[in-house]
Design a protein around this motif. Structure first.
Motif, PDB file in Angstrom:
ATOM      1  N   SER A  98      -3.358  12.043  42.797  1.00 55.57           N
ATOM      2  CA  SER A  98      -1.930  12.110  42.487  1.00 55.57           C
ATOM      3  C   SER A  98      -1.210  13.100  43.397  1.00 55.57           C
ATOM      4  CB  SER A  98      -1.723  12.499  41.021  1.00 55.57           C
ATOM      5  OG  SER A  98      -2.258  13.779  40.746  1.00 55.57           O
ATOM      6  N   LYS A  99      -1.877  14.203  43.752  1.00 56.21           N
ATOM      7  CA  LYS A  99      -1.259  15.170  44.667  1.00 56.21           C
ATOM      8  C   LYS A  99      -1.052  14.571  46.045  1.00 56.21           C
ATOM      9  CE  LYS A  99      -2.385  19.681  42.741  1.00 56.21           C
ATOM     10  NZ  LYS A  99      -2.963  21.012  43.024  1.00 56.21           N
ATOM     11  N   THR A 103       2.393  14.053  48.052  1.00 57.62           N
ATOM     12  CA  THR A 103       2.552  14.587  49.409  1.00 57.62           C
ATOM     13  C   THR A 103       3.226  13.574  50.320  1.00 57.62           C
ATOM     14  OG1 THR A 103       0.633  16.051  49.196  1.00 57.62           O
ATOM     15  CG2 THR A 103       1.308  15.461  51.424  1.00 57.62           C
ATOM     16  N   ILE A 104       2.799  12.312  50.221  1.00 59.80           N
ATOM     17  CA  ILE A 104       3.401  11.261  51.044  1.00 59.80           C
ATOM     18  C   ILE A 104       4.842  10.999  50.607  1.00 59.80           C
ATOM     19  CG2 ILE A 104       3.274   8.821  51.691  1.00 59.80           C
ATOM     20  CD1 ILE A 104       0.243   8.997  51.439  1.00 59.80           C
ATOM     21  N   ASP A 105       5.059  10.816  49.304  1.00 62.76           N
ATOM     22  CA  ASP A 105       6.402  10.473  48.804  1.00 62.76           C
ATOM     23  C   ASP A 105       7.420  11.573  49.079  1.00 62.76           C
ATOM     24  OD1 ASP A 105       5.610   8.009  47.925  1.00 62.76           O
ATOM     25  OD2 ASP A 105       5.427   8.568  45.826  1.00 62.76           O
ATOM     26  N   SER A 113       8.059   4.564  48.297  1.00 64.59           N
ATOM     27  CA  SER A 113       6.798   4.506  47.557  1.00 64.59           C
ATOM     28  C   SER A 113       5.652   4.427  48.556  1.00 64.59           C
ATOM     29  CB  SER A 113       6.753   3.298  46.607  1.00 64.59           C
ATOM     30  OG  SER A 113       6.714   2.093  47.352  1.00 64.59           O
ATOM     31  N   ASN A 114       4.436   4.494  48.038  1.00 65.47           N
ATOM     32  CA  ASN A 114       3.269   4.234  48.890  1.00 65.47           C
ATOM     33  C   ASN A 114       2.158   3.628  48.057  1.00 65.47           C
ATOM     34  OD1 ASN A 114       0.901   6.434  48.488  1.00 65.47           O
ATOM     35  ND2 ASN A 114       2.892   7.429  48.130  1.00 65.47           N
ATOM     36  N   ILE A 115       1.413   2.741  48.670  1.00 63.94           N
ATOM     37  CA  ILE A 115       0.205   2.162  48.055  1.00 63.94           C
ATOM     38  C   ILE A 115      -0.958   2.590  48.920  1.00 63.94           C
ATOM     39  CG2 ILE A 115      -1.014   0.039  47.461  1.00 63.94           C
ATOM     40  CD1 ILE A 115       1.681  -1.247  46.946  1.00 63.94           C
ATOM     41  N   THR A 116      -1.821   3.427  48.355  1.00 61.95           N
ATOM     42  CA  THR A 116      -2.868   4.070  49.146  1.00 61.95           C
ATOM     43  C   THR A 116      -4.233   3.828  48.533  1.00 61.95           C
ATOM     44  OG1 THR A 116      -1.335   5.795  49.870  1.00 61.95           O
ATOM     45  CG2 THR A 116      -3.685   6.259  50.092  1.00 61.95           C
TER      46      THR A 116
END
Length: 288
Positions: A98-99, A103-105, A113-116
């Motif tokens: 979650s961190k 960090t990305i957002d 958003s991001n899908i990682t």
């Protein structure tokens, strides 16, 4: 495991690189003798690094940026700082999913958003032109797809086989254990099984055992074969003697235009059709 009483095992993280040379190992051990206690033997072992890699699709509003590459570099800089945090580069470290997402957002207001996806990697240091067995412990449970191909490797050569080969797995029916196989990739994209029972995998313990094999060469430098797996939990722990390290250089950061936030279309139809990113692994046969 099992414990060896009377032995003290020492791992050293070089300032540059991963392994200490055999010459330096001998030099260090000889200097340690003057401090040794009777009945206690010191042994230097290569550092066991558990690498964390990312495969990230970062969605952004293109009306808020002037250059996609600049935004990507900002994300990489943010992840570099995160990789240097107290969570990494130590024994007992913990990757906090979650961190990382935050960090990305939080890199830019343009990021929507991001899908990682998270990948665990260990490097197998091959004994070239020698018959040897290998054990790789990841210390974290593997995610299992019943169809197999959960374990992926880079290419290497084995004695008696002309073309490059790869490591993969075939789960047993209990989905707790499986067999390690060695395969070749054919020109048409299919695969040929070179060795069906080349070892075993314990998905619960996160352990790979390779039976006796003669590796003649590797396609990576320093006689290394990269072997990856998907963790069952996205929070990964550097258990026991594993040194947790974030591998940004091997990660994939893909920038994706958010057509909904950018105002191209608000129904989401185009997004689902052309910009959709799966949250699951890609199903490829080998490590790319």
């Amino acid at each position: 495991d099992p414990p060896e009483f009377g032995n003290v095992y020492i791992s050293i993280k070089p300032k540059n690189g991963t392994y200490v040379s055999d010459f330096n190992k001998s030099l260090i051990l000889s200097k340690l003798k003057q401090y040794s206690v009777s009945g206690i033997n010191q042994k230097l072992t290569d550092l066991k690094v558990l690498y964390i890699e990312l495969n990230s699709a970062v969605y952004y509003n293109n009306t808020q940026i002037s250059n996609e590459n600049s935004l990507r570099n900002e994300v990489i800089n943010s992840l570099t700082l995160y990789g240097n945090s107290v969570d990494f580069n130590k024994f007992g470290g913990r990757f906090k999913y979650s961190k990382m997402l935050q960090t990305i957002d939080n890199t830019s207001t343009a990021i929507t958003s991001n899908i990682t996806k998270v990948i665990m990697r260990r490097n197998l240091k091959a004994a070239i032109n020698q018959f040897a067995q290998y054990e790789l412990c990841y210390g974290n449970q593997f995610h299992v797809n019943a169809a197999g191909f959960n374990i992926k490797s880079t290419a290497f050569n084995i004695s008696g086989v002309s073309k490059p080969v790869y490591i993969t797995d075939v789960p047993n029916t209990d989905l707790k254990t499986g067999e390690i196989s060695i395969i070749q990739i054919q020109d048409d994209g299919t695969y040929l099984v070179v060795a069906k029972s080349a070892g075993t995998v314990d998905y619960i313990k996160g352990e790979i055992l390779l039976n006796t094999i003669n590796i003649s060469s590797t396609f990576n430098d320093s006689n290394v074969i990269e072997i990856q797996a998907i963790p069952e939990s996205n929070d990964v722990v550097g258990l026991k003697d594993l040194y947790l390290q974030f591998s940004l250089s091997k990660s994939k950061i893909n920038m994706v235009r958010d057509v909904i936030s950018s105002g191209d279309e608000i129904t989401g139809t185009t997004f689902i059709k052309d910009f959709y990113t799966s949250s699951y692994s890609n199903g490829q046969l080998i490590r790319q």
